[in-house]
Design an enzyme around this catalytic site. Structure first.
Site, PDB file in Angstrom:
ATOM      1  N   ASP A   1     -36.160 -14.655 -12.209  1.00 46.04           N
ATOM      2  CA  ASP A   1     -35.430 -15.253 -11.091  1.00 46.04           C
ATOM      3  C   ASP A   1     -36.348 -15.650  -9.952  1.00 46.04           C
ATOM      4  OD1 ASP A   1     -36.159 -12.804 -10.168  1.00 46.04           O
ATOM      5  OD2 ASP A   1     -34.230 -12.298  -9.282  1.00 46.04           O
TER       6      ASP A   1
ATOM      7  N   CYS B   1     -38.449  22.997 -25.862  1.00 53.64           N
ATOM      8  CA  CYS B   1     -37.959  22.135 -26.947  1.00 53.64           C
ATOM      9  C   CYS B   1     -36.565  21.640 -26.586  1.00 53.64           C
ATOM     10  CB  CYS B   1     -37.925  22.899 -28.271  1.00 53.64           C
ATOM     11  SG  CYS B   1     -36.735  24.256 -28.290  1.00 53.64           S
TER      12      CYS B   1
ATOM     13  N   CYS C   1     -33.920  24.237 -25.977  1.00 52.94           N
ATOM     14  CA  CYS C   1     -33.855  24.740 -24.600  1.00 52.94           C
ATOM     15  C   CYS C   1     -32.994  23.823 -23.737  1.00 52.94           C
ATOM     16  CB  CYS C   1     -35.257  24.829 -23.998  1.00 52.94           C
ATOM     17  SG  CYS C   1     -36.377  25.958 -24.841  1.00 52.94           S
TER      18      CYS C   1
END
Length: 576
Positions: free
Chosen positions: A487, A3, A6
């Site tokens: 581009d 989680c 942690c």
């Protein structure tokens, strides 16, 4: 890591470590990257400090200039480890029972040269290990599965004793429930206790594990007290406890953790861009003898053959042959690119109808595909701006829920005594169930998991579609884009060519349209396919007056054949 708590714990430990900077972490990938001053602390020392402060098991991943070769050694393994290192080999270490890991500099010694240097030990190529995140995830799933099964097998008897219409033996049932609930609390909830304690004491972070500990402990301790008083002949007002609540709660929580871990593992396995990397190469030796070798054994300067319609295994330069290569994976261009001697080719692109001989310039694992995969991983390691908000919410979530649970407990005690007229013990027992419910429903906190999982899955799916996000913030702001400036022309297509307009001048002795269809029908060139589909849709099936002979493709120019005594060509204007 399971989680965001942690992850925050790891971040705190890294920030507190000496001379560490540029920290990136991902609890979804179970990985951290950082720069450090090797003059202040060695990597081994840093790993030891981090393991002490976080309680995690940490394994360094080799990302330097050296390459790793895993060799299977059936005999004399100890002798190999004591063997003098050949020039270019930096270290040899044992990885498994019959496997050693050789770190070498590919600019000084090639992979096949390493095998030759250790030929007396009869080495073989060992299977490649799985990605560390995959391995850790699979191990975590196995552990959670065992804990879930154990918890369920211990919980079901407690539920039966509490809810089933059994003969009245309250003392025996209470003792059995106490023993089973204690086993659940020790064997299954024990790791959660350790994790929550380490987070609070070492990292000073309140993870969602704290909610699990508070809710299950409250239910268990109350039940133990009630059970003890019941066995002593005194009944606690509010009942003899609810062992079924604590055990069932633990079972549901570990089941939720198992489902979450499995979902994360599936996501990791499904979106690996490195699956585009081929495993086998057709090596051409200097004496022109061809040999099929594992891609890991390619060396700088090697020549390999790319057969028609085959994928280019790694980056290189064409040494012989003329062909066209589909580079749409890299450029988005639908039209194949002509390749001749001196042209560069890129890993993952697809060769055309002719054979190419390519000299290796970049080894598998450090070629273009690997670079794209690394960019995707970097995006997963970066943190979206919304993640900072989520982290703040999660950081205050546990204390807020604890406060809410206390308020709920106090309110229901007051309601029990003032409204329902119950005694203090009965009101407290009833209020405790509500407080536990508040803690329980807040345990599987998906808030912290949501954003990293979105970044993980979206980044992988985009990469498979040819779009690479270099940072999570780019992915985050994409929803606000209303104008895009490109581009380069030619890339804004559907990926296949189509005919804009056509004009046919009829001939007297044959059907020109049928002639063109017959000429291009077997070609895989995108222009030829577009012409064929357009003419077939326009005219339907037509019959030729005579059969075409000697149909061939001229690379970079077009198609030609003979029709009777005439030469028929279709291709680019300069050639015609």
């Amino acid at each position: 890591m399971t989680c965001t708590g942690c992850e925050n714990k790891l971040l705190r430990a890294l920030n507190a470590a000496p001379s560490v900077c540029n920290i990136k972490t991902s609890f979804v990938l179970c990985r951290a990257e950082f720069d450090y001053d090797s003059g202040v602390a060695t990597l081994q020392a840093l790993v030891h400090i981090l393991e002490q402060r976080t309680g995690f098991s940490i394994k360094p991943v080799n990302v330097g200039k050296t390459r790793e070769l895993r060799l299977g050694i059936a005999v004399k393994l100890d002798e190999l480890l004591a063997f003098a290192l050949p020039e270019g080999v930096e270290s040899v270490s044992r990885a498994d029972k019959d496997v050693v890991v050789v770190l070498y500099d590919p600019h000084l010694i090639g992979a096949r040269d390493v095998l030759t240097a250790y030929a007396s030990f009869s080495p073989t190529l060992a299977p490649e290990p799985r990605d560390p995140a995959m391995t850790a995830g699979a191990r975590h799933i196995r552990t959670l599965l065992l804990r879930t099964v154990l918890s369920a097998r211990l919980t079901i008897p407690v539920l039966v004793l509490a809810w089933a219409p059994l003969p009245a033996h309250p003392r025996a049932y209470a003792i059995a429930s106490l023993v089973l609930a204690t086993l659940v609390q020790v064997l299954v909830t024990g790791p959660i206790y350790r994790s929550a304690f380490a987070s609070l004491v070492v990292a000073r972070v309140a993870e969602t594990d704290v909610l699990v500990v508070l809710s299950t402990t409250a239910a268990y301790v109350y039940s133990v007290v009630a059970c003890g008083l019941g066995l002593a002949g005194r009944t606690l007002e509010g009942g003899t406890g609810f062992f079924e609540t604590s055990t069932l709660l633990v079972t549901l929580i570990v089941l939720g953790q198992l489902v979450s871990a499995y979902a994360r593992q599936r996501a990791l396995e499904a979106i690996s861009i490195r699956t585009l990397q081929q495993d086998v190469a057709q090596l051409v030796r200097p004496d022109e003898v061809e040999e099929e070798v594992d891609a890991r054994l390619l060396q700088y300067g090697d020549m390999f053959k790319v057969a028609p319609d085959a994928m280019v295994i790694t980056d290189g330069v064409v040494c012989a042959g003329v062909s066209e290569v589909d580079e749409s994976m890299m450029t988005g261009e639908a039209r194949p690119v002509p390749k001749s001697i001196g042209s560069g080719v890129v890993a993952g692109t697809v060769n055309g109808l002719s054979t190419l001989l390519v000299r290796v310039t970049r080894l598998p694992g450090e070629n273009t595909i690997s670079e794209i995969a690394a960019m995707v991983d970097d995006a997963r390691l970066s943190r979206a701006k919304v993640q900072a908000l989520v982290d703040r919410v999660v950081g205050r979530f546990v204390p807020a829920i604890a406060v809410v649970a206390i308020v709920v407990f106090v309110i229901w005690v007051a309601v029990g005594r003032a409204v329902r007229g119950r005694s203090g013990g009965g009101a407290a027992a009833s209020a405790l169930t509500y407080a536990i419910a508040v803690l329980a429903v807040s345990c599987p906190c998906a808030i912290g998991l949501a954003v990293p999982m979105v970044i993980l899955i979206a980044g992988g799916v985009a990469a498979k579609q040819g779009l690479v996000f270099k940072a999570a913030t780019t992915l985050e702001v994409a929803r606000t884009v209303n104008r895009v400036v490109f581009d380069k022309t030619g890339t804004l297509t559907q990926g296949t060519l189509s005919i804009v307009a056509s004009e046919v001048w009829p001939a007297e002795d044959f059907d020109v349209t049928a002639m063109v269809i017959e000429l291009v029908k077997d070609s895989k060139h995108p222009v030829a396919r577009a012409v064929s589909e357009h003419l077939k849709a326009k005219t339907g099936d037509s019959a030729l007056v005579a059969k075409l002979d000697k149909v061939e493709m001229i690379t970079g120019k077009g198609m030609q054949c003979t029709f009777g005594d005439s030469l028929i060509r279709g291709g680019n204007p300069a050639w015609l």
